[in-house]
Scaffold this motif. Structure first.
Motif, PDB file in Angstrom:
ATOM      1  N   GLU A   1      12.184 109.012 -28.488  1.00 52.60           N
ATOM      2  CA  GLU A   1      13.048 108.485 -27.624  1.00 52.60           C
ATOM      3  C   GLU A   1      13.167 107.099 -27.001  1.00 52.60           C
ATOM      4  O   GLU A   1      13.224 106.656 -26.088  1.00 52.60           O
ATOM      5  N   GLY A   2      12.721 106.141 -28.003  1.00 51.67           N
ATOM      6  CA  GLY A   2      12.781 104.633 -27.693  1.00 51.67           C
ATOM      7  C   GLY A   2      11.258 104.283 -26.865  1.00 51.67           C
ATOM      8  O   GLY A   2      11.393 103.319 -26.471  1.00 51.67           O
ATOM      9  N   ARG A   3      10.384 105.194 -26.867  1.00 51.11           N
ATOM     10  CA  ARG A   3       9.234 104.736 -26.268  1.00 51.11           C
ATOM     11  C   ARG A   3       7.991 104.172 -27.349  1.00 51.11           C
ATOM     12  O   ARG A   3       8.135 104.794 -28.279  1.00 51.11           O
ATOM     13  N   ILE A   4       7.552 103.208 -26.870  1.00 50.83           N
ATOM     14  CA  ILE A   4       6.661 102.630 -27.827  1.00 50.83           C
ATOM     15  C   ILE A   4       5.075 102.109 -26.754  1.00 50.83           C
ATOM     16  O   ILE A   4       5.340 101.786 -25.641  1.00 50.83           O
ATOM     17  N   HIS A   5       3.920 102.474 -27.309  1.00 46.80           N
ATOM     18  CA  HIS A   5       2.837 102.242 -26.426  1.00 46.80           C
ATOM     19  C   HIS A   5       1.891 100.972 -27.325  1.00 46.80           C
ATOM     20  O   HIS A   5       1.872 101.098 -28.664  1.00 46.80           O
ATOM     21  N   ILE A   6       1.584  99.827 -26.684  1.00 43.54           N
ATOM     22  CA  ILE A   6       1.115  98.687 -27.169  1.00 43.54           C
ATOM     23  C   ILE A   6      -0.455  98.792 -26.557  1.00 43.54           C
ATOM     24  O   ILE A   6      -0.613  98.883 -25.455  1.00 43.54           O
ATOM     25  N   TYR A   7      -1.418  98.968 -27.542  1.00 47.56           N
ATOM     26  CA  TYR A   7      -2.710  98.912 -27.200  1.00 47.56           C
ATOM     27  C   TYR A   7      -3.583  97.748 -27.032  1.00 47.56           C
ATOM     28  O   TYR A   7      -5.057  97.785 -26.498  1.00 47.56           O
ATOM     29  N   ASP A   8      -2.866  96.641 -27.322  1.00 48.00           N
ATOM     30  CA  ASP A   8      -3.399  95.555 -27.340  1.00 48.00           C
ATOM     31  C   ASP A   8      -2.895  94.616 -26.335  1.00 48.00           C
ATOM     32  O   ASP A   8      -1.805  94.819 -25.622  1.00 48.00           O
ATOM     33  N   TYR A   9      -3.174  93.281 -26.031  1.00 48.61           N
ATOM     34  CA  TYR A   9      -2.422  92.338 -25.516  1.00 48.61           C
ATOM     35  C   TYR A   9      -2.153  92.788 -23.906  1.00 48.61           C
ATOM     36  O   TYR A   9      -1.035  92.690 -23.523  1.00 48.61           O
ATOM     37  N   LEU A  10      -3.038  93.700 -23.535  1.00 47.85           N
ATOM     38  CA  LEU A  10      -2.837  94.252 -21.999  1.00 47.85           C
ATOM     39  C   LEU A  10      -2.641  93.485 -20.920  1.00 47.85           C
ATOM     40  O   LEU A  10      -2.062  93.942 -20.014  1.00 47.85           O
ATOM     41  N   ASP A  11      -2.933  92.133 -21.088  1.00 52.52           N
ATOM     42  CA  ASP A  11      -2.749  90.990 -20.034  1.00 52.52           C
ATOM     43  C   ASP A  11      -1.540  90.314 -20.231  1.00 52.52           C
ATOM     44  O   ASP A  11      -1.240  89.483 -19.659  1.00 52.52           O
ATOM     45  N   GLN A  12      -0.596  90.716 -21.163  1.00 52.78           N
ATOM     46  CA  GLN A  12       0.576  90.125 -21.388  1.00 52.78           C
ATOM     47  C   GLN A  12       1.853  90.595 -21.467  1.00 52.78           C
ATOM     48  O   GLN A  12       2.678  90.484 -22.369  1.00 52.78           O
ATOM     49  N   PRO A  13       2.219  91.757 -20.670  1.00 49.56           N
ATOM     50  CA  PRO A  13       3.108  92.408 -20.541  1.00 49.56           C
ATOM     51  C   PRO A  13       4.428  91.705 -20.241  1.00 49.56           C
ATOM     52  O   PRO A  13       5.509  92.034 -21.081  1.00 49.56           O
ATOM     53  N   ALA A  14       4.462  90.683 -19.345  1.00 48.05           N
ATOM     54  CA  ALA A  14       5.470  89.768 -19.169  1.00 48.05           C
ATOM     55  C   ALA A  14       6.009  88.996 -20.514  1.00 48.05           C
ATOM     56  O   ALA A  14       7.033  88.932 -20.755  1.00 48.05           O
ATOM     57  N   GLU A  15       4.981  88.389 -21.113  1.00 48.34           N
ATOM     58  CA  GLU A  15       5.234  87.883 -22.463  1.00 48.34           C
ATOM     59  C   GLU A  15       5.815  88.563 -23.519  1.00 48.34           C
ATOM     60  O   GLU A  15       6.691  88.148 -24.154  1.00 48.34           O
ATOM     61  N   ILE A  16       5.424  89.973 -23.580  1.00 46.05           N
ATOM     62  CA  ILE A  16       5.942  90.790 -24.451  1.00 46.05           C
ATOM     63  C   ILE A  16       7.363  91.255 -24.232  1.00 46.05           C
ATOM     64  O   ILE A  16       8.055  91.093 -25.006  1.00 46.05           O
ATOM     65  N   ASN A  17       7.623  91.303 -22.943  1.00 49.67           N
ATOM     66  CA  ASN A  17       8.927  91.705 -22.474  1.00 49.67           C
ATOM     67  C   ASN A  17       9.890  90.499 -22.801  1.00 49.67           C
ATOM     68  O   ASN A  17      11.010  90.813 -23.302  1.00 49.67           O
ATOM     69  N   LYS A  18       9.447  89.470 -22.430  1.00 47.62           N
ATOM     70  CA  LYS A  18      10.200  87.978 -22.871  1.00 47.62           C
ATOM     71  C   LYS A  18      10.368  88.058 -24.522  1.00 47.62           C
ATOM     72  O   LYS A  18      11.777  87.660 -24.746  1.00 47.62           O
ATOM     73  N   VAL A  19       9.748  88.170 -25.136  1.00 45.70           N
ATOM     74  CA  VAL A  19       9.813  87.937 -26.589  1.00 45.70           C
ATOM     75  C   VAL A  19      11.132  89.076 -27.131  1.00 45.70           C
ATOM     76  O   VAL A  19      11.698  88.721 -27.800  1.00 45.70           O
ATOM     77  N   LEU A  20      10.799  90.228 -26.640  1.00 47.96           N
ATOM     78  CA  LEU A  20      11.513  91.357 -26.915  1.00 47.96           C
ATOM     79  C   LEU A  20      13.129  90.930 -26.542  1.00 47.96           C
ATOM     80  O   LEU A  20      13.834  91.067 -27.384  1.00 47.96           O
ATOM     81  N   VAL A  21      13.055  90.606 -25.462  1.00 47.09           N
ATOM     82  CA  VAL A  21      14.535  90.364 -24.877  1.00 47.09           C
ATOM     83  C   VAL A  21      15.091  89.217 -25.570  1.00 47.09           C
ATOM     84  O   VAL A  21      16.559  89.229 -25.828  1.00 47.09           O
ATOM     85  N   GLU A  22      14.525  88.390 -25.905  1.00 46.20           N
ATOM     86  CA  GLU A  22      14.733  87.066 -26.557  1.00 46.20           C
ATOM     87  C   GLU A  22      15.553  87.330 -27.863  1.00 46.20           C
ATOM     88  O   GLU A  22      16.289  86.440 -28.476  1.00 46.20           O
TER      89      GLU A  22
END
Length: 301
Positions: free
Chosen positions: A253-274
């Motif tokens: 159902e569209g869920r993903i868990h990322i186990y590294d880059y834990l201090d960069q959720p905002a950057e991950i969000n930005k890259v995905l949206v872009e």
């Protein structure tokens, strides 16, 4: 690997209370086994049965893979509800007294025990002047009379200051590593247990509800960035090739868990949206170790 302790459906009933309910516990040689539970959960009752201080109502105990408990208990050292330390005696005098009482130790072996637990320089100091940490180390020394293969310790770090806790921790690691002593330890200081324990058992209302290794605990408490996205395949491609993460898991159902880059959720969000992925949720999730244990024991109810 051989087992030091195995119980089968171990049960202890009092008139109006079931203190232990069909407990099956397994401790292998070389383990430091952390027994975890609230006050009244059954930890001390279990330890007392193993040591022969009280009888079980039902079930079986095996020590060193044998039903000969009298023989097996001669290979156990225990500290349950702290042995009486005579305040007018020195540490050495206390050890000599207990060794003669048990008939297990020669006087010249006492110095080796004092050195082992770090009390070799206490000389003529009476134990009434000892700190709590020193008294706990002396209690452990008493439990080591006779060179046991299995050490059972009920709350040995309870009430200690940080330096005292470190001393006991280092002592237990030394006994386990250098003397190959298997240890069963209970404690309320969960964060401290995780620094020494190789296996855990959680006991709740007399029931052993789970047993797991330190490696299992690390997996269960692994922190991760939780994502909910509209396009799992596209998000996975971006995570792998643009964000460069190799430690992630795609769920339903569209869920993903990322186990590294834990201090960069905002950057991950930005890259995905872009890159055209709609992110409906992003956040850091997963229990820390103490929160996990508290949840398993029944929270703060």
């Amino acid at each position: 690997m051989s087992y030091v302790l195995q119980t089968s459906n171990l049960t202890k009933k009092y008139t109006k209370q079931l203190a232990l309910n069909k407990v099956n516990i397994n401790i292998k040689k070389g383990d430091i086994y952390g027994l975890i539970g609230k006050n009244g959960a059954g930890k001390t009752t279990l330890m007392k049965i193993i040591c022969g201080l009280i009888h079980s109502s039902e079930g079986e105990v095996k020590l060193f893979e044998s039903m000969n408990l009298n023989k097996g208990r001669k290979r156990i050292g225990c500290m349950i509800e702290q042995p009486a330390i005579y305040p007018a005696m020195t540490a050495r005098e206390n050890l000599i007294y207990y060794s003669k009482l048990l008939g297990l130790l020669q006087d010249n072996d006492v110095d080796e025990l004092l050195d082992l637990v770090g009390l070799q320089n206490t000389d003529n100091k009476k134990t009434k002047k000892f700190s709590l940490g020193m008294k706990q180390r002396l209690s452990i020394a008493i439990s080591l009379i006779g060179n046991p293969d299995f050490l059972i310790l009920d709350e040995p770090i309870n009430g200690l200051d940080p330096s005292g806790i470190i001393e006991i921790r280092e002592l237990l690691l030394k006994l386990n590593y250098e003397r190959d002593i298997t240890v069963l330890i209970s404690s309320h200081i969960l964060g401290e247990l995780t620094k020494i324990t190789t296996k855990y058992g959680i006991i709740k209302e007399g029931n052993l509800i789970d047993e797991f290794s330190a490696k299992d605990l690390e997996t269960r408490c692994k922190r991760y960035i939780a994502l909910e996205v509209n396009d799992t395949d596209k998000a996975s491609y971006i995570i792998r090739h643009t964000i460069k993460s190799e430690d992630y898991k795609v769920l339903s159902e569209g869920r993903i868990h990322i186990y590294d880059y834990l201090d960069q959720p905002a950057e991950i969000n930005k890259v995905l949206v872009e890159n055209g992925v709609l992110v409906s949720h992003i956040g850091l999730e997963g229990d820390d170790i103490e929160a996990y244990f508290i949840k398993q024991m029944g929270g703060n109810e």
